[in-house]
Design a protein around this motif. Structure first.
Motif, PDB file in Angstrom:
ATOM      1  N   ILE A  91      26.664   8.610  31.695  1.00 28.38           N
ATOM      2  CA  ILE A  91      25.523   7.891  32.273  1.00 28.38           C
ATOM      3  C   ILE A  91      25.323   8.373  33.707  1.00 28.38           C
ATOM      4  CG2 ILE A  91      24.570   5.662  32.959  1.00 28.38           C
ATOM      5  CD1 ILE A  91      26.050   4.356  30.708  1.00 28.38           C
ATOM      6  N   ASP A  92      24.119   8.810  33.997  1.00 39.73           N
ATOM      7  CA  ASP A  92      23.773   9.309  35.330  1.00 39.73           C
ATOM      8  C   ASP A  92      22.787   8.346  35.974  1.00 39.73           C
ATOM      9  OD1 ASP A  92      23.071  10.912  37.570  1.00 39.73           O
ATOM     10  OD2 ASP A  92      21.402  11.763  36.425  1.00 39.73           O
ATOM     11  N   PHE A  93      23.211   7.706  37.069  1.00 40.25           N
ATOM     12  CA  PHE A  93      22.325   6.824  37.818  1.00 40.25           C
ATOM     13  C   PHE A  93      21.725   7.597  38.981  1.00 40.25           C
ATOM     14  CE2 PHE A  93      25.206   3.657  35.908  1.00 40.25           C
ATOM     15  CZ  PHE A  93      24.268   2.784  35.365  1.00 40.25           C
ATOM     16  N   VAL A  98      17.839   6.232  35.205  1.00 40.42           N
ATOM     17  CA  VAL A  98      19.167   6.222  34.593  1.00 40.42           C
ATOM     18  C   VAL A  98      19.068   7.030  33.308  1.00 40.42           C
ATOM     19  CG1 VAL A  98      18.733   4.022  33.381  1.00 40.42           C
ATOM     20  CG2 VAL A  98      21.074   4.845  33.679  1.00 40.42           C
ATOM     21  N   ARG A  99      20.035   7.916  33.083  1.00 39.72           N
ATOM     22  CA  ARG A  99      20.066   8.743  31.880  1.00 39.72           C
ATOM     23  C   ARG A  99      21.350   8.455  31.106  1.00 39.72           C
ATOM     24  NH1 ARG A  99      17.829  13.036  29.621  1.00 39.72           N
ATOM     25  NH2 ARG A  99      16.416  13.282  31.383  1.00 39.72           N
ATOM     26  N   VAL A 100      21.220   8.321  29.798  1.00 39.74           N
ATOM     27  CA  VAL A 100      22.368   8.137  28.904  1.00 39.74           C
ATOM     28  C   VAL A 100      22.451   9.338  27.979  1.00 39.74           C
ATOM     29  CG1 VAL A 100      23.320   6.781  27.006  1.00 39.74           C
ATOM     30  CG2 VAL A 100      22.344   5.621  28.994  1.00 39.74           C
ATOM     31  N   LEU A 101      23.622   9.954  27.918  1.00 44.87           N
ATOM     32  CA  LEU A 101      23.834  11.124  27.062  1.00 44.87           C
ATOM     33  C   LEU A 101      25.051  10.881  26.182  1.00 44.87           C
ATOM     34  CD1 LEU A 101      23.554  14.841  27.991  1.00 44.87           C
ATOM     35  CD2 LEU A 101      25.725  14.029  27.041  1.00 44.87           C
ATOM     36  N   VAL A 102      24.911  11.195  24.910  1.00 46.08           N
ATOM     37  CA  VAL A 102      26.006  11.047  23.947  1.00 46.08           C
ATOM     38  C   VAL A 102      26.385  12.431  23.437  1.00 46.08           C
ATOM     39  CG1 VAL A 102      26.743  10.010  21.767  1.00 46.08           C
ATOM     40  CG2 VAL A 102      25.153   8.771  23.257  1.00 46.08           C
ATOM     41  N   ALA A 103      27.659  12.776  23.554  1.00 46.81           N
ATOM     42  CA  ALA A 103      28.127  14.106  23.148  1.00 46.81           C
ATOM     43  C   ALA A 103      29.276  13.988  22.167  1.00 46.81           C
ATOM     44  CB  ALA A 103      28.582  14.903  24.376  1.00 46.81           C
ATOM     45  N   ALA A 130      20.983   0.441  31.793  1.00 45.01           N
ATOM     46  CA  ALA A 130      21.867   1.412  31.146  1.00 45.01           C
ATOM     47  C   ALA A 130      22.461   0.839  29.870  1.00 45.01           C
ATOM     48  CB  ALA A 130      22.974   1.819  32.108  1.00 45.01           C
ATOM     49  N   SER A 131      22.850  -0.439  29.906  1.00 46.48           N
ATOM     50  CA  SER A 131      23.437  -1.068  28.722  1.00 46.48           C
ATOM     51  C   SER A 131      22.439  -1.130  27.577  1.00 46.48           C
ATOM     52  CB  SER A 131      23.922  -2.476  29.090  1.00 46.48           C
ATOM     53  OG  SER A 131      24.543  -3.094  27.985  1.00 46.48           O
ATOM     54  N   ARG A 132      21.201  -1.490  27.900  1.00 50.60           N
ATOM     55  CA  ARG A 132      20.165  -1.548  26.857  1.00 50.60           C
ATOM     56  C   ARG A 132      19.866  -0.162  26.315  1.00 50.60           C
ATOM     57  NH1 ARG A 132      17.833  -5.098  30.696  1.00 50.60           N
ATOM     58  NH2 ARG A 132      16.442  -3.432  31.422  1.00 50.60           N
ATOM     59  N   LEU A 133      19.780   0.830  27.209  1.00 51.58           N
ATOM     60  CA  LEU A 133      19.471   2.191  26.771  1.00 51.58           C
ATOM     61  C   LEU A 133      20.598   2.750  25.922  1.00 51.58           C
ATOM     62  CD1 LEU A 133      17.537   4.577  26.884  1.00 51.58           C
ATOM     63  CD2 LEU A 133      18.644   5.301  29.016  1.00 51.58           C
TER      64      LEU A 133
END
Length: 395
Positions: A91-93, A98-103, A130-133
């Motif tokens: 997560i990048d604030f 705010v960006r959420v990335l899943v790898a 961030a939690s919602r995203l």
């Protein structure tokens, strides 16, 4: 990808197990599904060691096993769980997003989404977003929340690693005083936090074309300016975790007052905040960072002059780093990366003027190829390192 196995205490059982575990995962990443006997041959580990580690990884959902035959004998095939298995979240604030990335563990990005945040947002507002995203991204990509190994969080500001607290100097002053424990409690997963420039550097040596590079500096030019340092293959955090604050290096003795209290700091002449302020004076609407890139590529003279001045100033500060630590590569990143040589050229000229010639000639200066995902990629790599799936970070 070249992976290096290092620890500050290489003789400890924990370090040895982490190293052996990473060797097995690296073997599966490069070689695909393999029998335990093949893994043993590829890694040089004993059959018993491979069997024990594979069992532990299978219990965590990191690998899956299935009966097979090899040379006419019964065997156990081992494969990474892939996009239906364990994942790392980054997560990048930022100041406005705010960006959420899943790898996945195969180094593939499963999903990456960003949403805008209001300027001057509080940590509470950003963490709720961030939690919602995160919940939305996991659901849309079909990843069970139970498969999240942990969350890496990037924050644009210094973090005192002794207390794991955001301290004065952050681009987000509303976040000052926020602790690791508060972030972890809100996101409800194991959380690992670091400065965004540090994570940009980690992304470059994990996901970028410079993987395996031992000595690299990542310079992020954004609302703030910071440098992430990789020394001898490991992120360098200094004494208390606050390093690379080149944005507060004075470049003009009698320049503008900086938010840090000094005058003429690099951020007062080269941050995107200053560029936006200057260009908005003659624009009917407020200029955005994307407008700066678009106008420069279109050849707008005022924009190009501002980028020229900023690049030369950044090059001067980069020269100080090069003279001090002699990195192999300096990577320029942040929201202006799309400018390419328009920004790199003045940075390079500033570097050549102020660095020792031998050092400037032997230091590669490049633009980041990871784009807007760099910091989130680094955050996900932080999870993999801290959980032992990449070389462990120094204590």
């Amino acid at each position: 990808m070249t992976t290096r196995y290092r620890s500050r205490n290489p003789g400890s059982q924990t370090a040895l197990r982490q190293s052996n575990q990473q060797r097995i995962i690296t073997s599966l990443v490069s070689g695909g599904p393999s029998t335990q006997a093949e893994i043993s041959r590829n890694t040089g580990l004993s059959n018993a060691t491979v069997s024990n580690i594979v069992k532990a990884l299978a219990e965590r959902g990191i690998v899956s096993t299935a009966p097979t035959t090899s040379s006419g004998r019964r065997a156990l095939s081992v494969s990474l769980s892939g996009e239906n298995g364990a994942v790392a979240v980054g997560i990048d604030f930022g100041r406005r997003h705010v960006r959420v990335l899943v790898a996945g563990l195969d180094y593939q990005v499963i999903a990456s989404e960003a949403v805008e945040l209001p300027l001057g947002h509080s940590a509470s507002v950003a963490l709720d977003a961030a939690s919602r995203l995160l919940a939305s991204v996991l659901e849309s990509s079909g990843v069970s929340p139970s498969l999240v190994l942990g969350i890496g969080v990037g924050i644009p500001g210094p973090i005192d690693r002794r207390s794991e607290t955001v301290i004065e100097g952050a681009i987000l002053p509303e976040w000052v005083g926020i602790t690791h424990a508060q972030i972890e409690a809100r996101l409800n997963y194991p959380v690992y936090i670091d400065n965004d420039a540090n994570l940009g550097a980690l992304a470059e040596v994990t996901w970028g074309p410079h993987s395996g590079t031992d000595n690299l500096v990542f310079v992020k030019i954004g609302s703030g300016i910071g440098a992430g340092l990789i020394f001898n293959g490991l992120p360098f955090g200094g004494n208390i975790g606050v390093t690379g604050e080149i944005g507060h290096t004075p470049v003009h003795d009698h320049g503008l007052l900086c938010r840090c209290g000094n005058r003429g700091c690099l951020e007062t002449v080269a941050s995107t905040t200053v560029m936006i302020e200057l260009l908005s004076r003659t624009s009917p609407t407020t200029v955005a960072t994307t407008d700066i890139v678009r106008a420069a590529l279109a050849g707008d003279h005022a924009t190009l002059r501002i980028i020229e001045d900023a690049g030369l100033a950044v090059g001067r500060s980069v020269a100080a780093i090069v003279n001090l630590v002699n990195p192999a590569i300096v990577v320029i990143g942040g929201p202006l990366a799309g400018l390419g040589e328009l920004l790199l050229d003045p940075v390079r000229r500033g570097l050549n003027v102020y660095a020792v010639p031998m050092l400037s000639e032997t230091t590669e200066l490049v633009m980041s190829s990871l784009g807007e995902q760099a910091e989130a990629l680094g955050a996900s790599a932080l999870v993999l390192r801290q959980t032992g799936l990449l070389s462990p970070l120094p204590l």
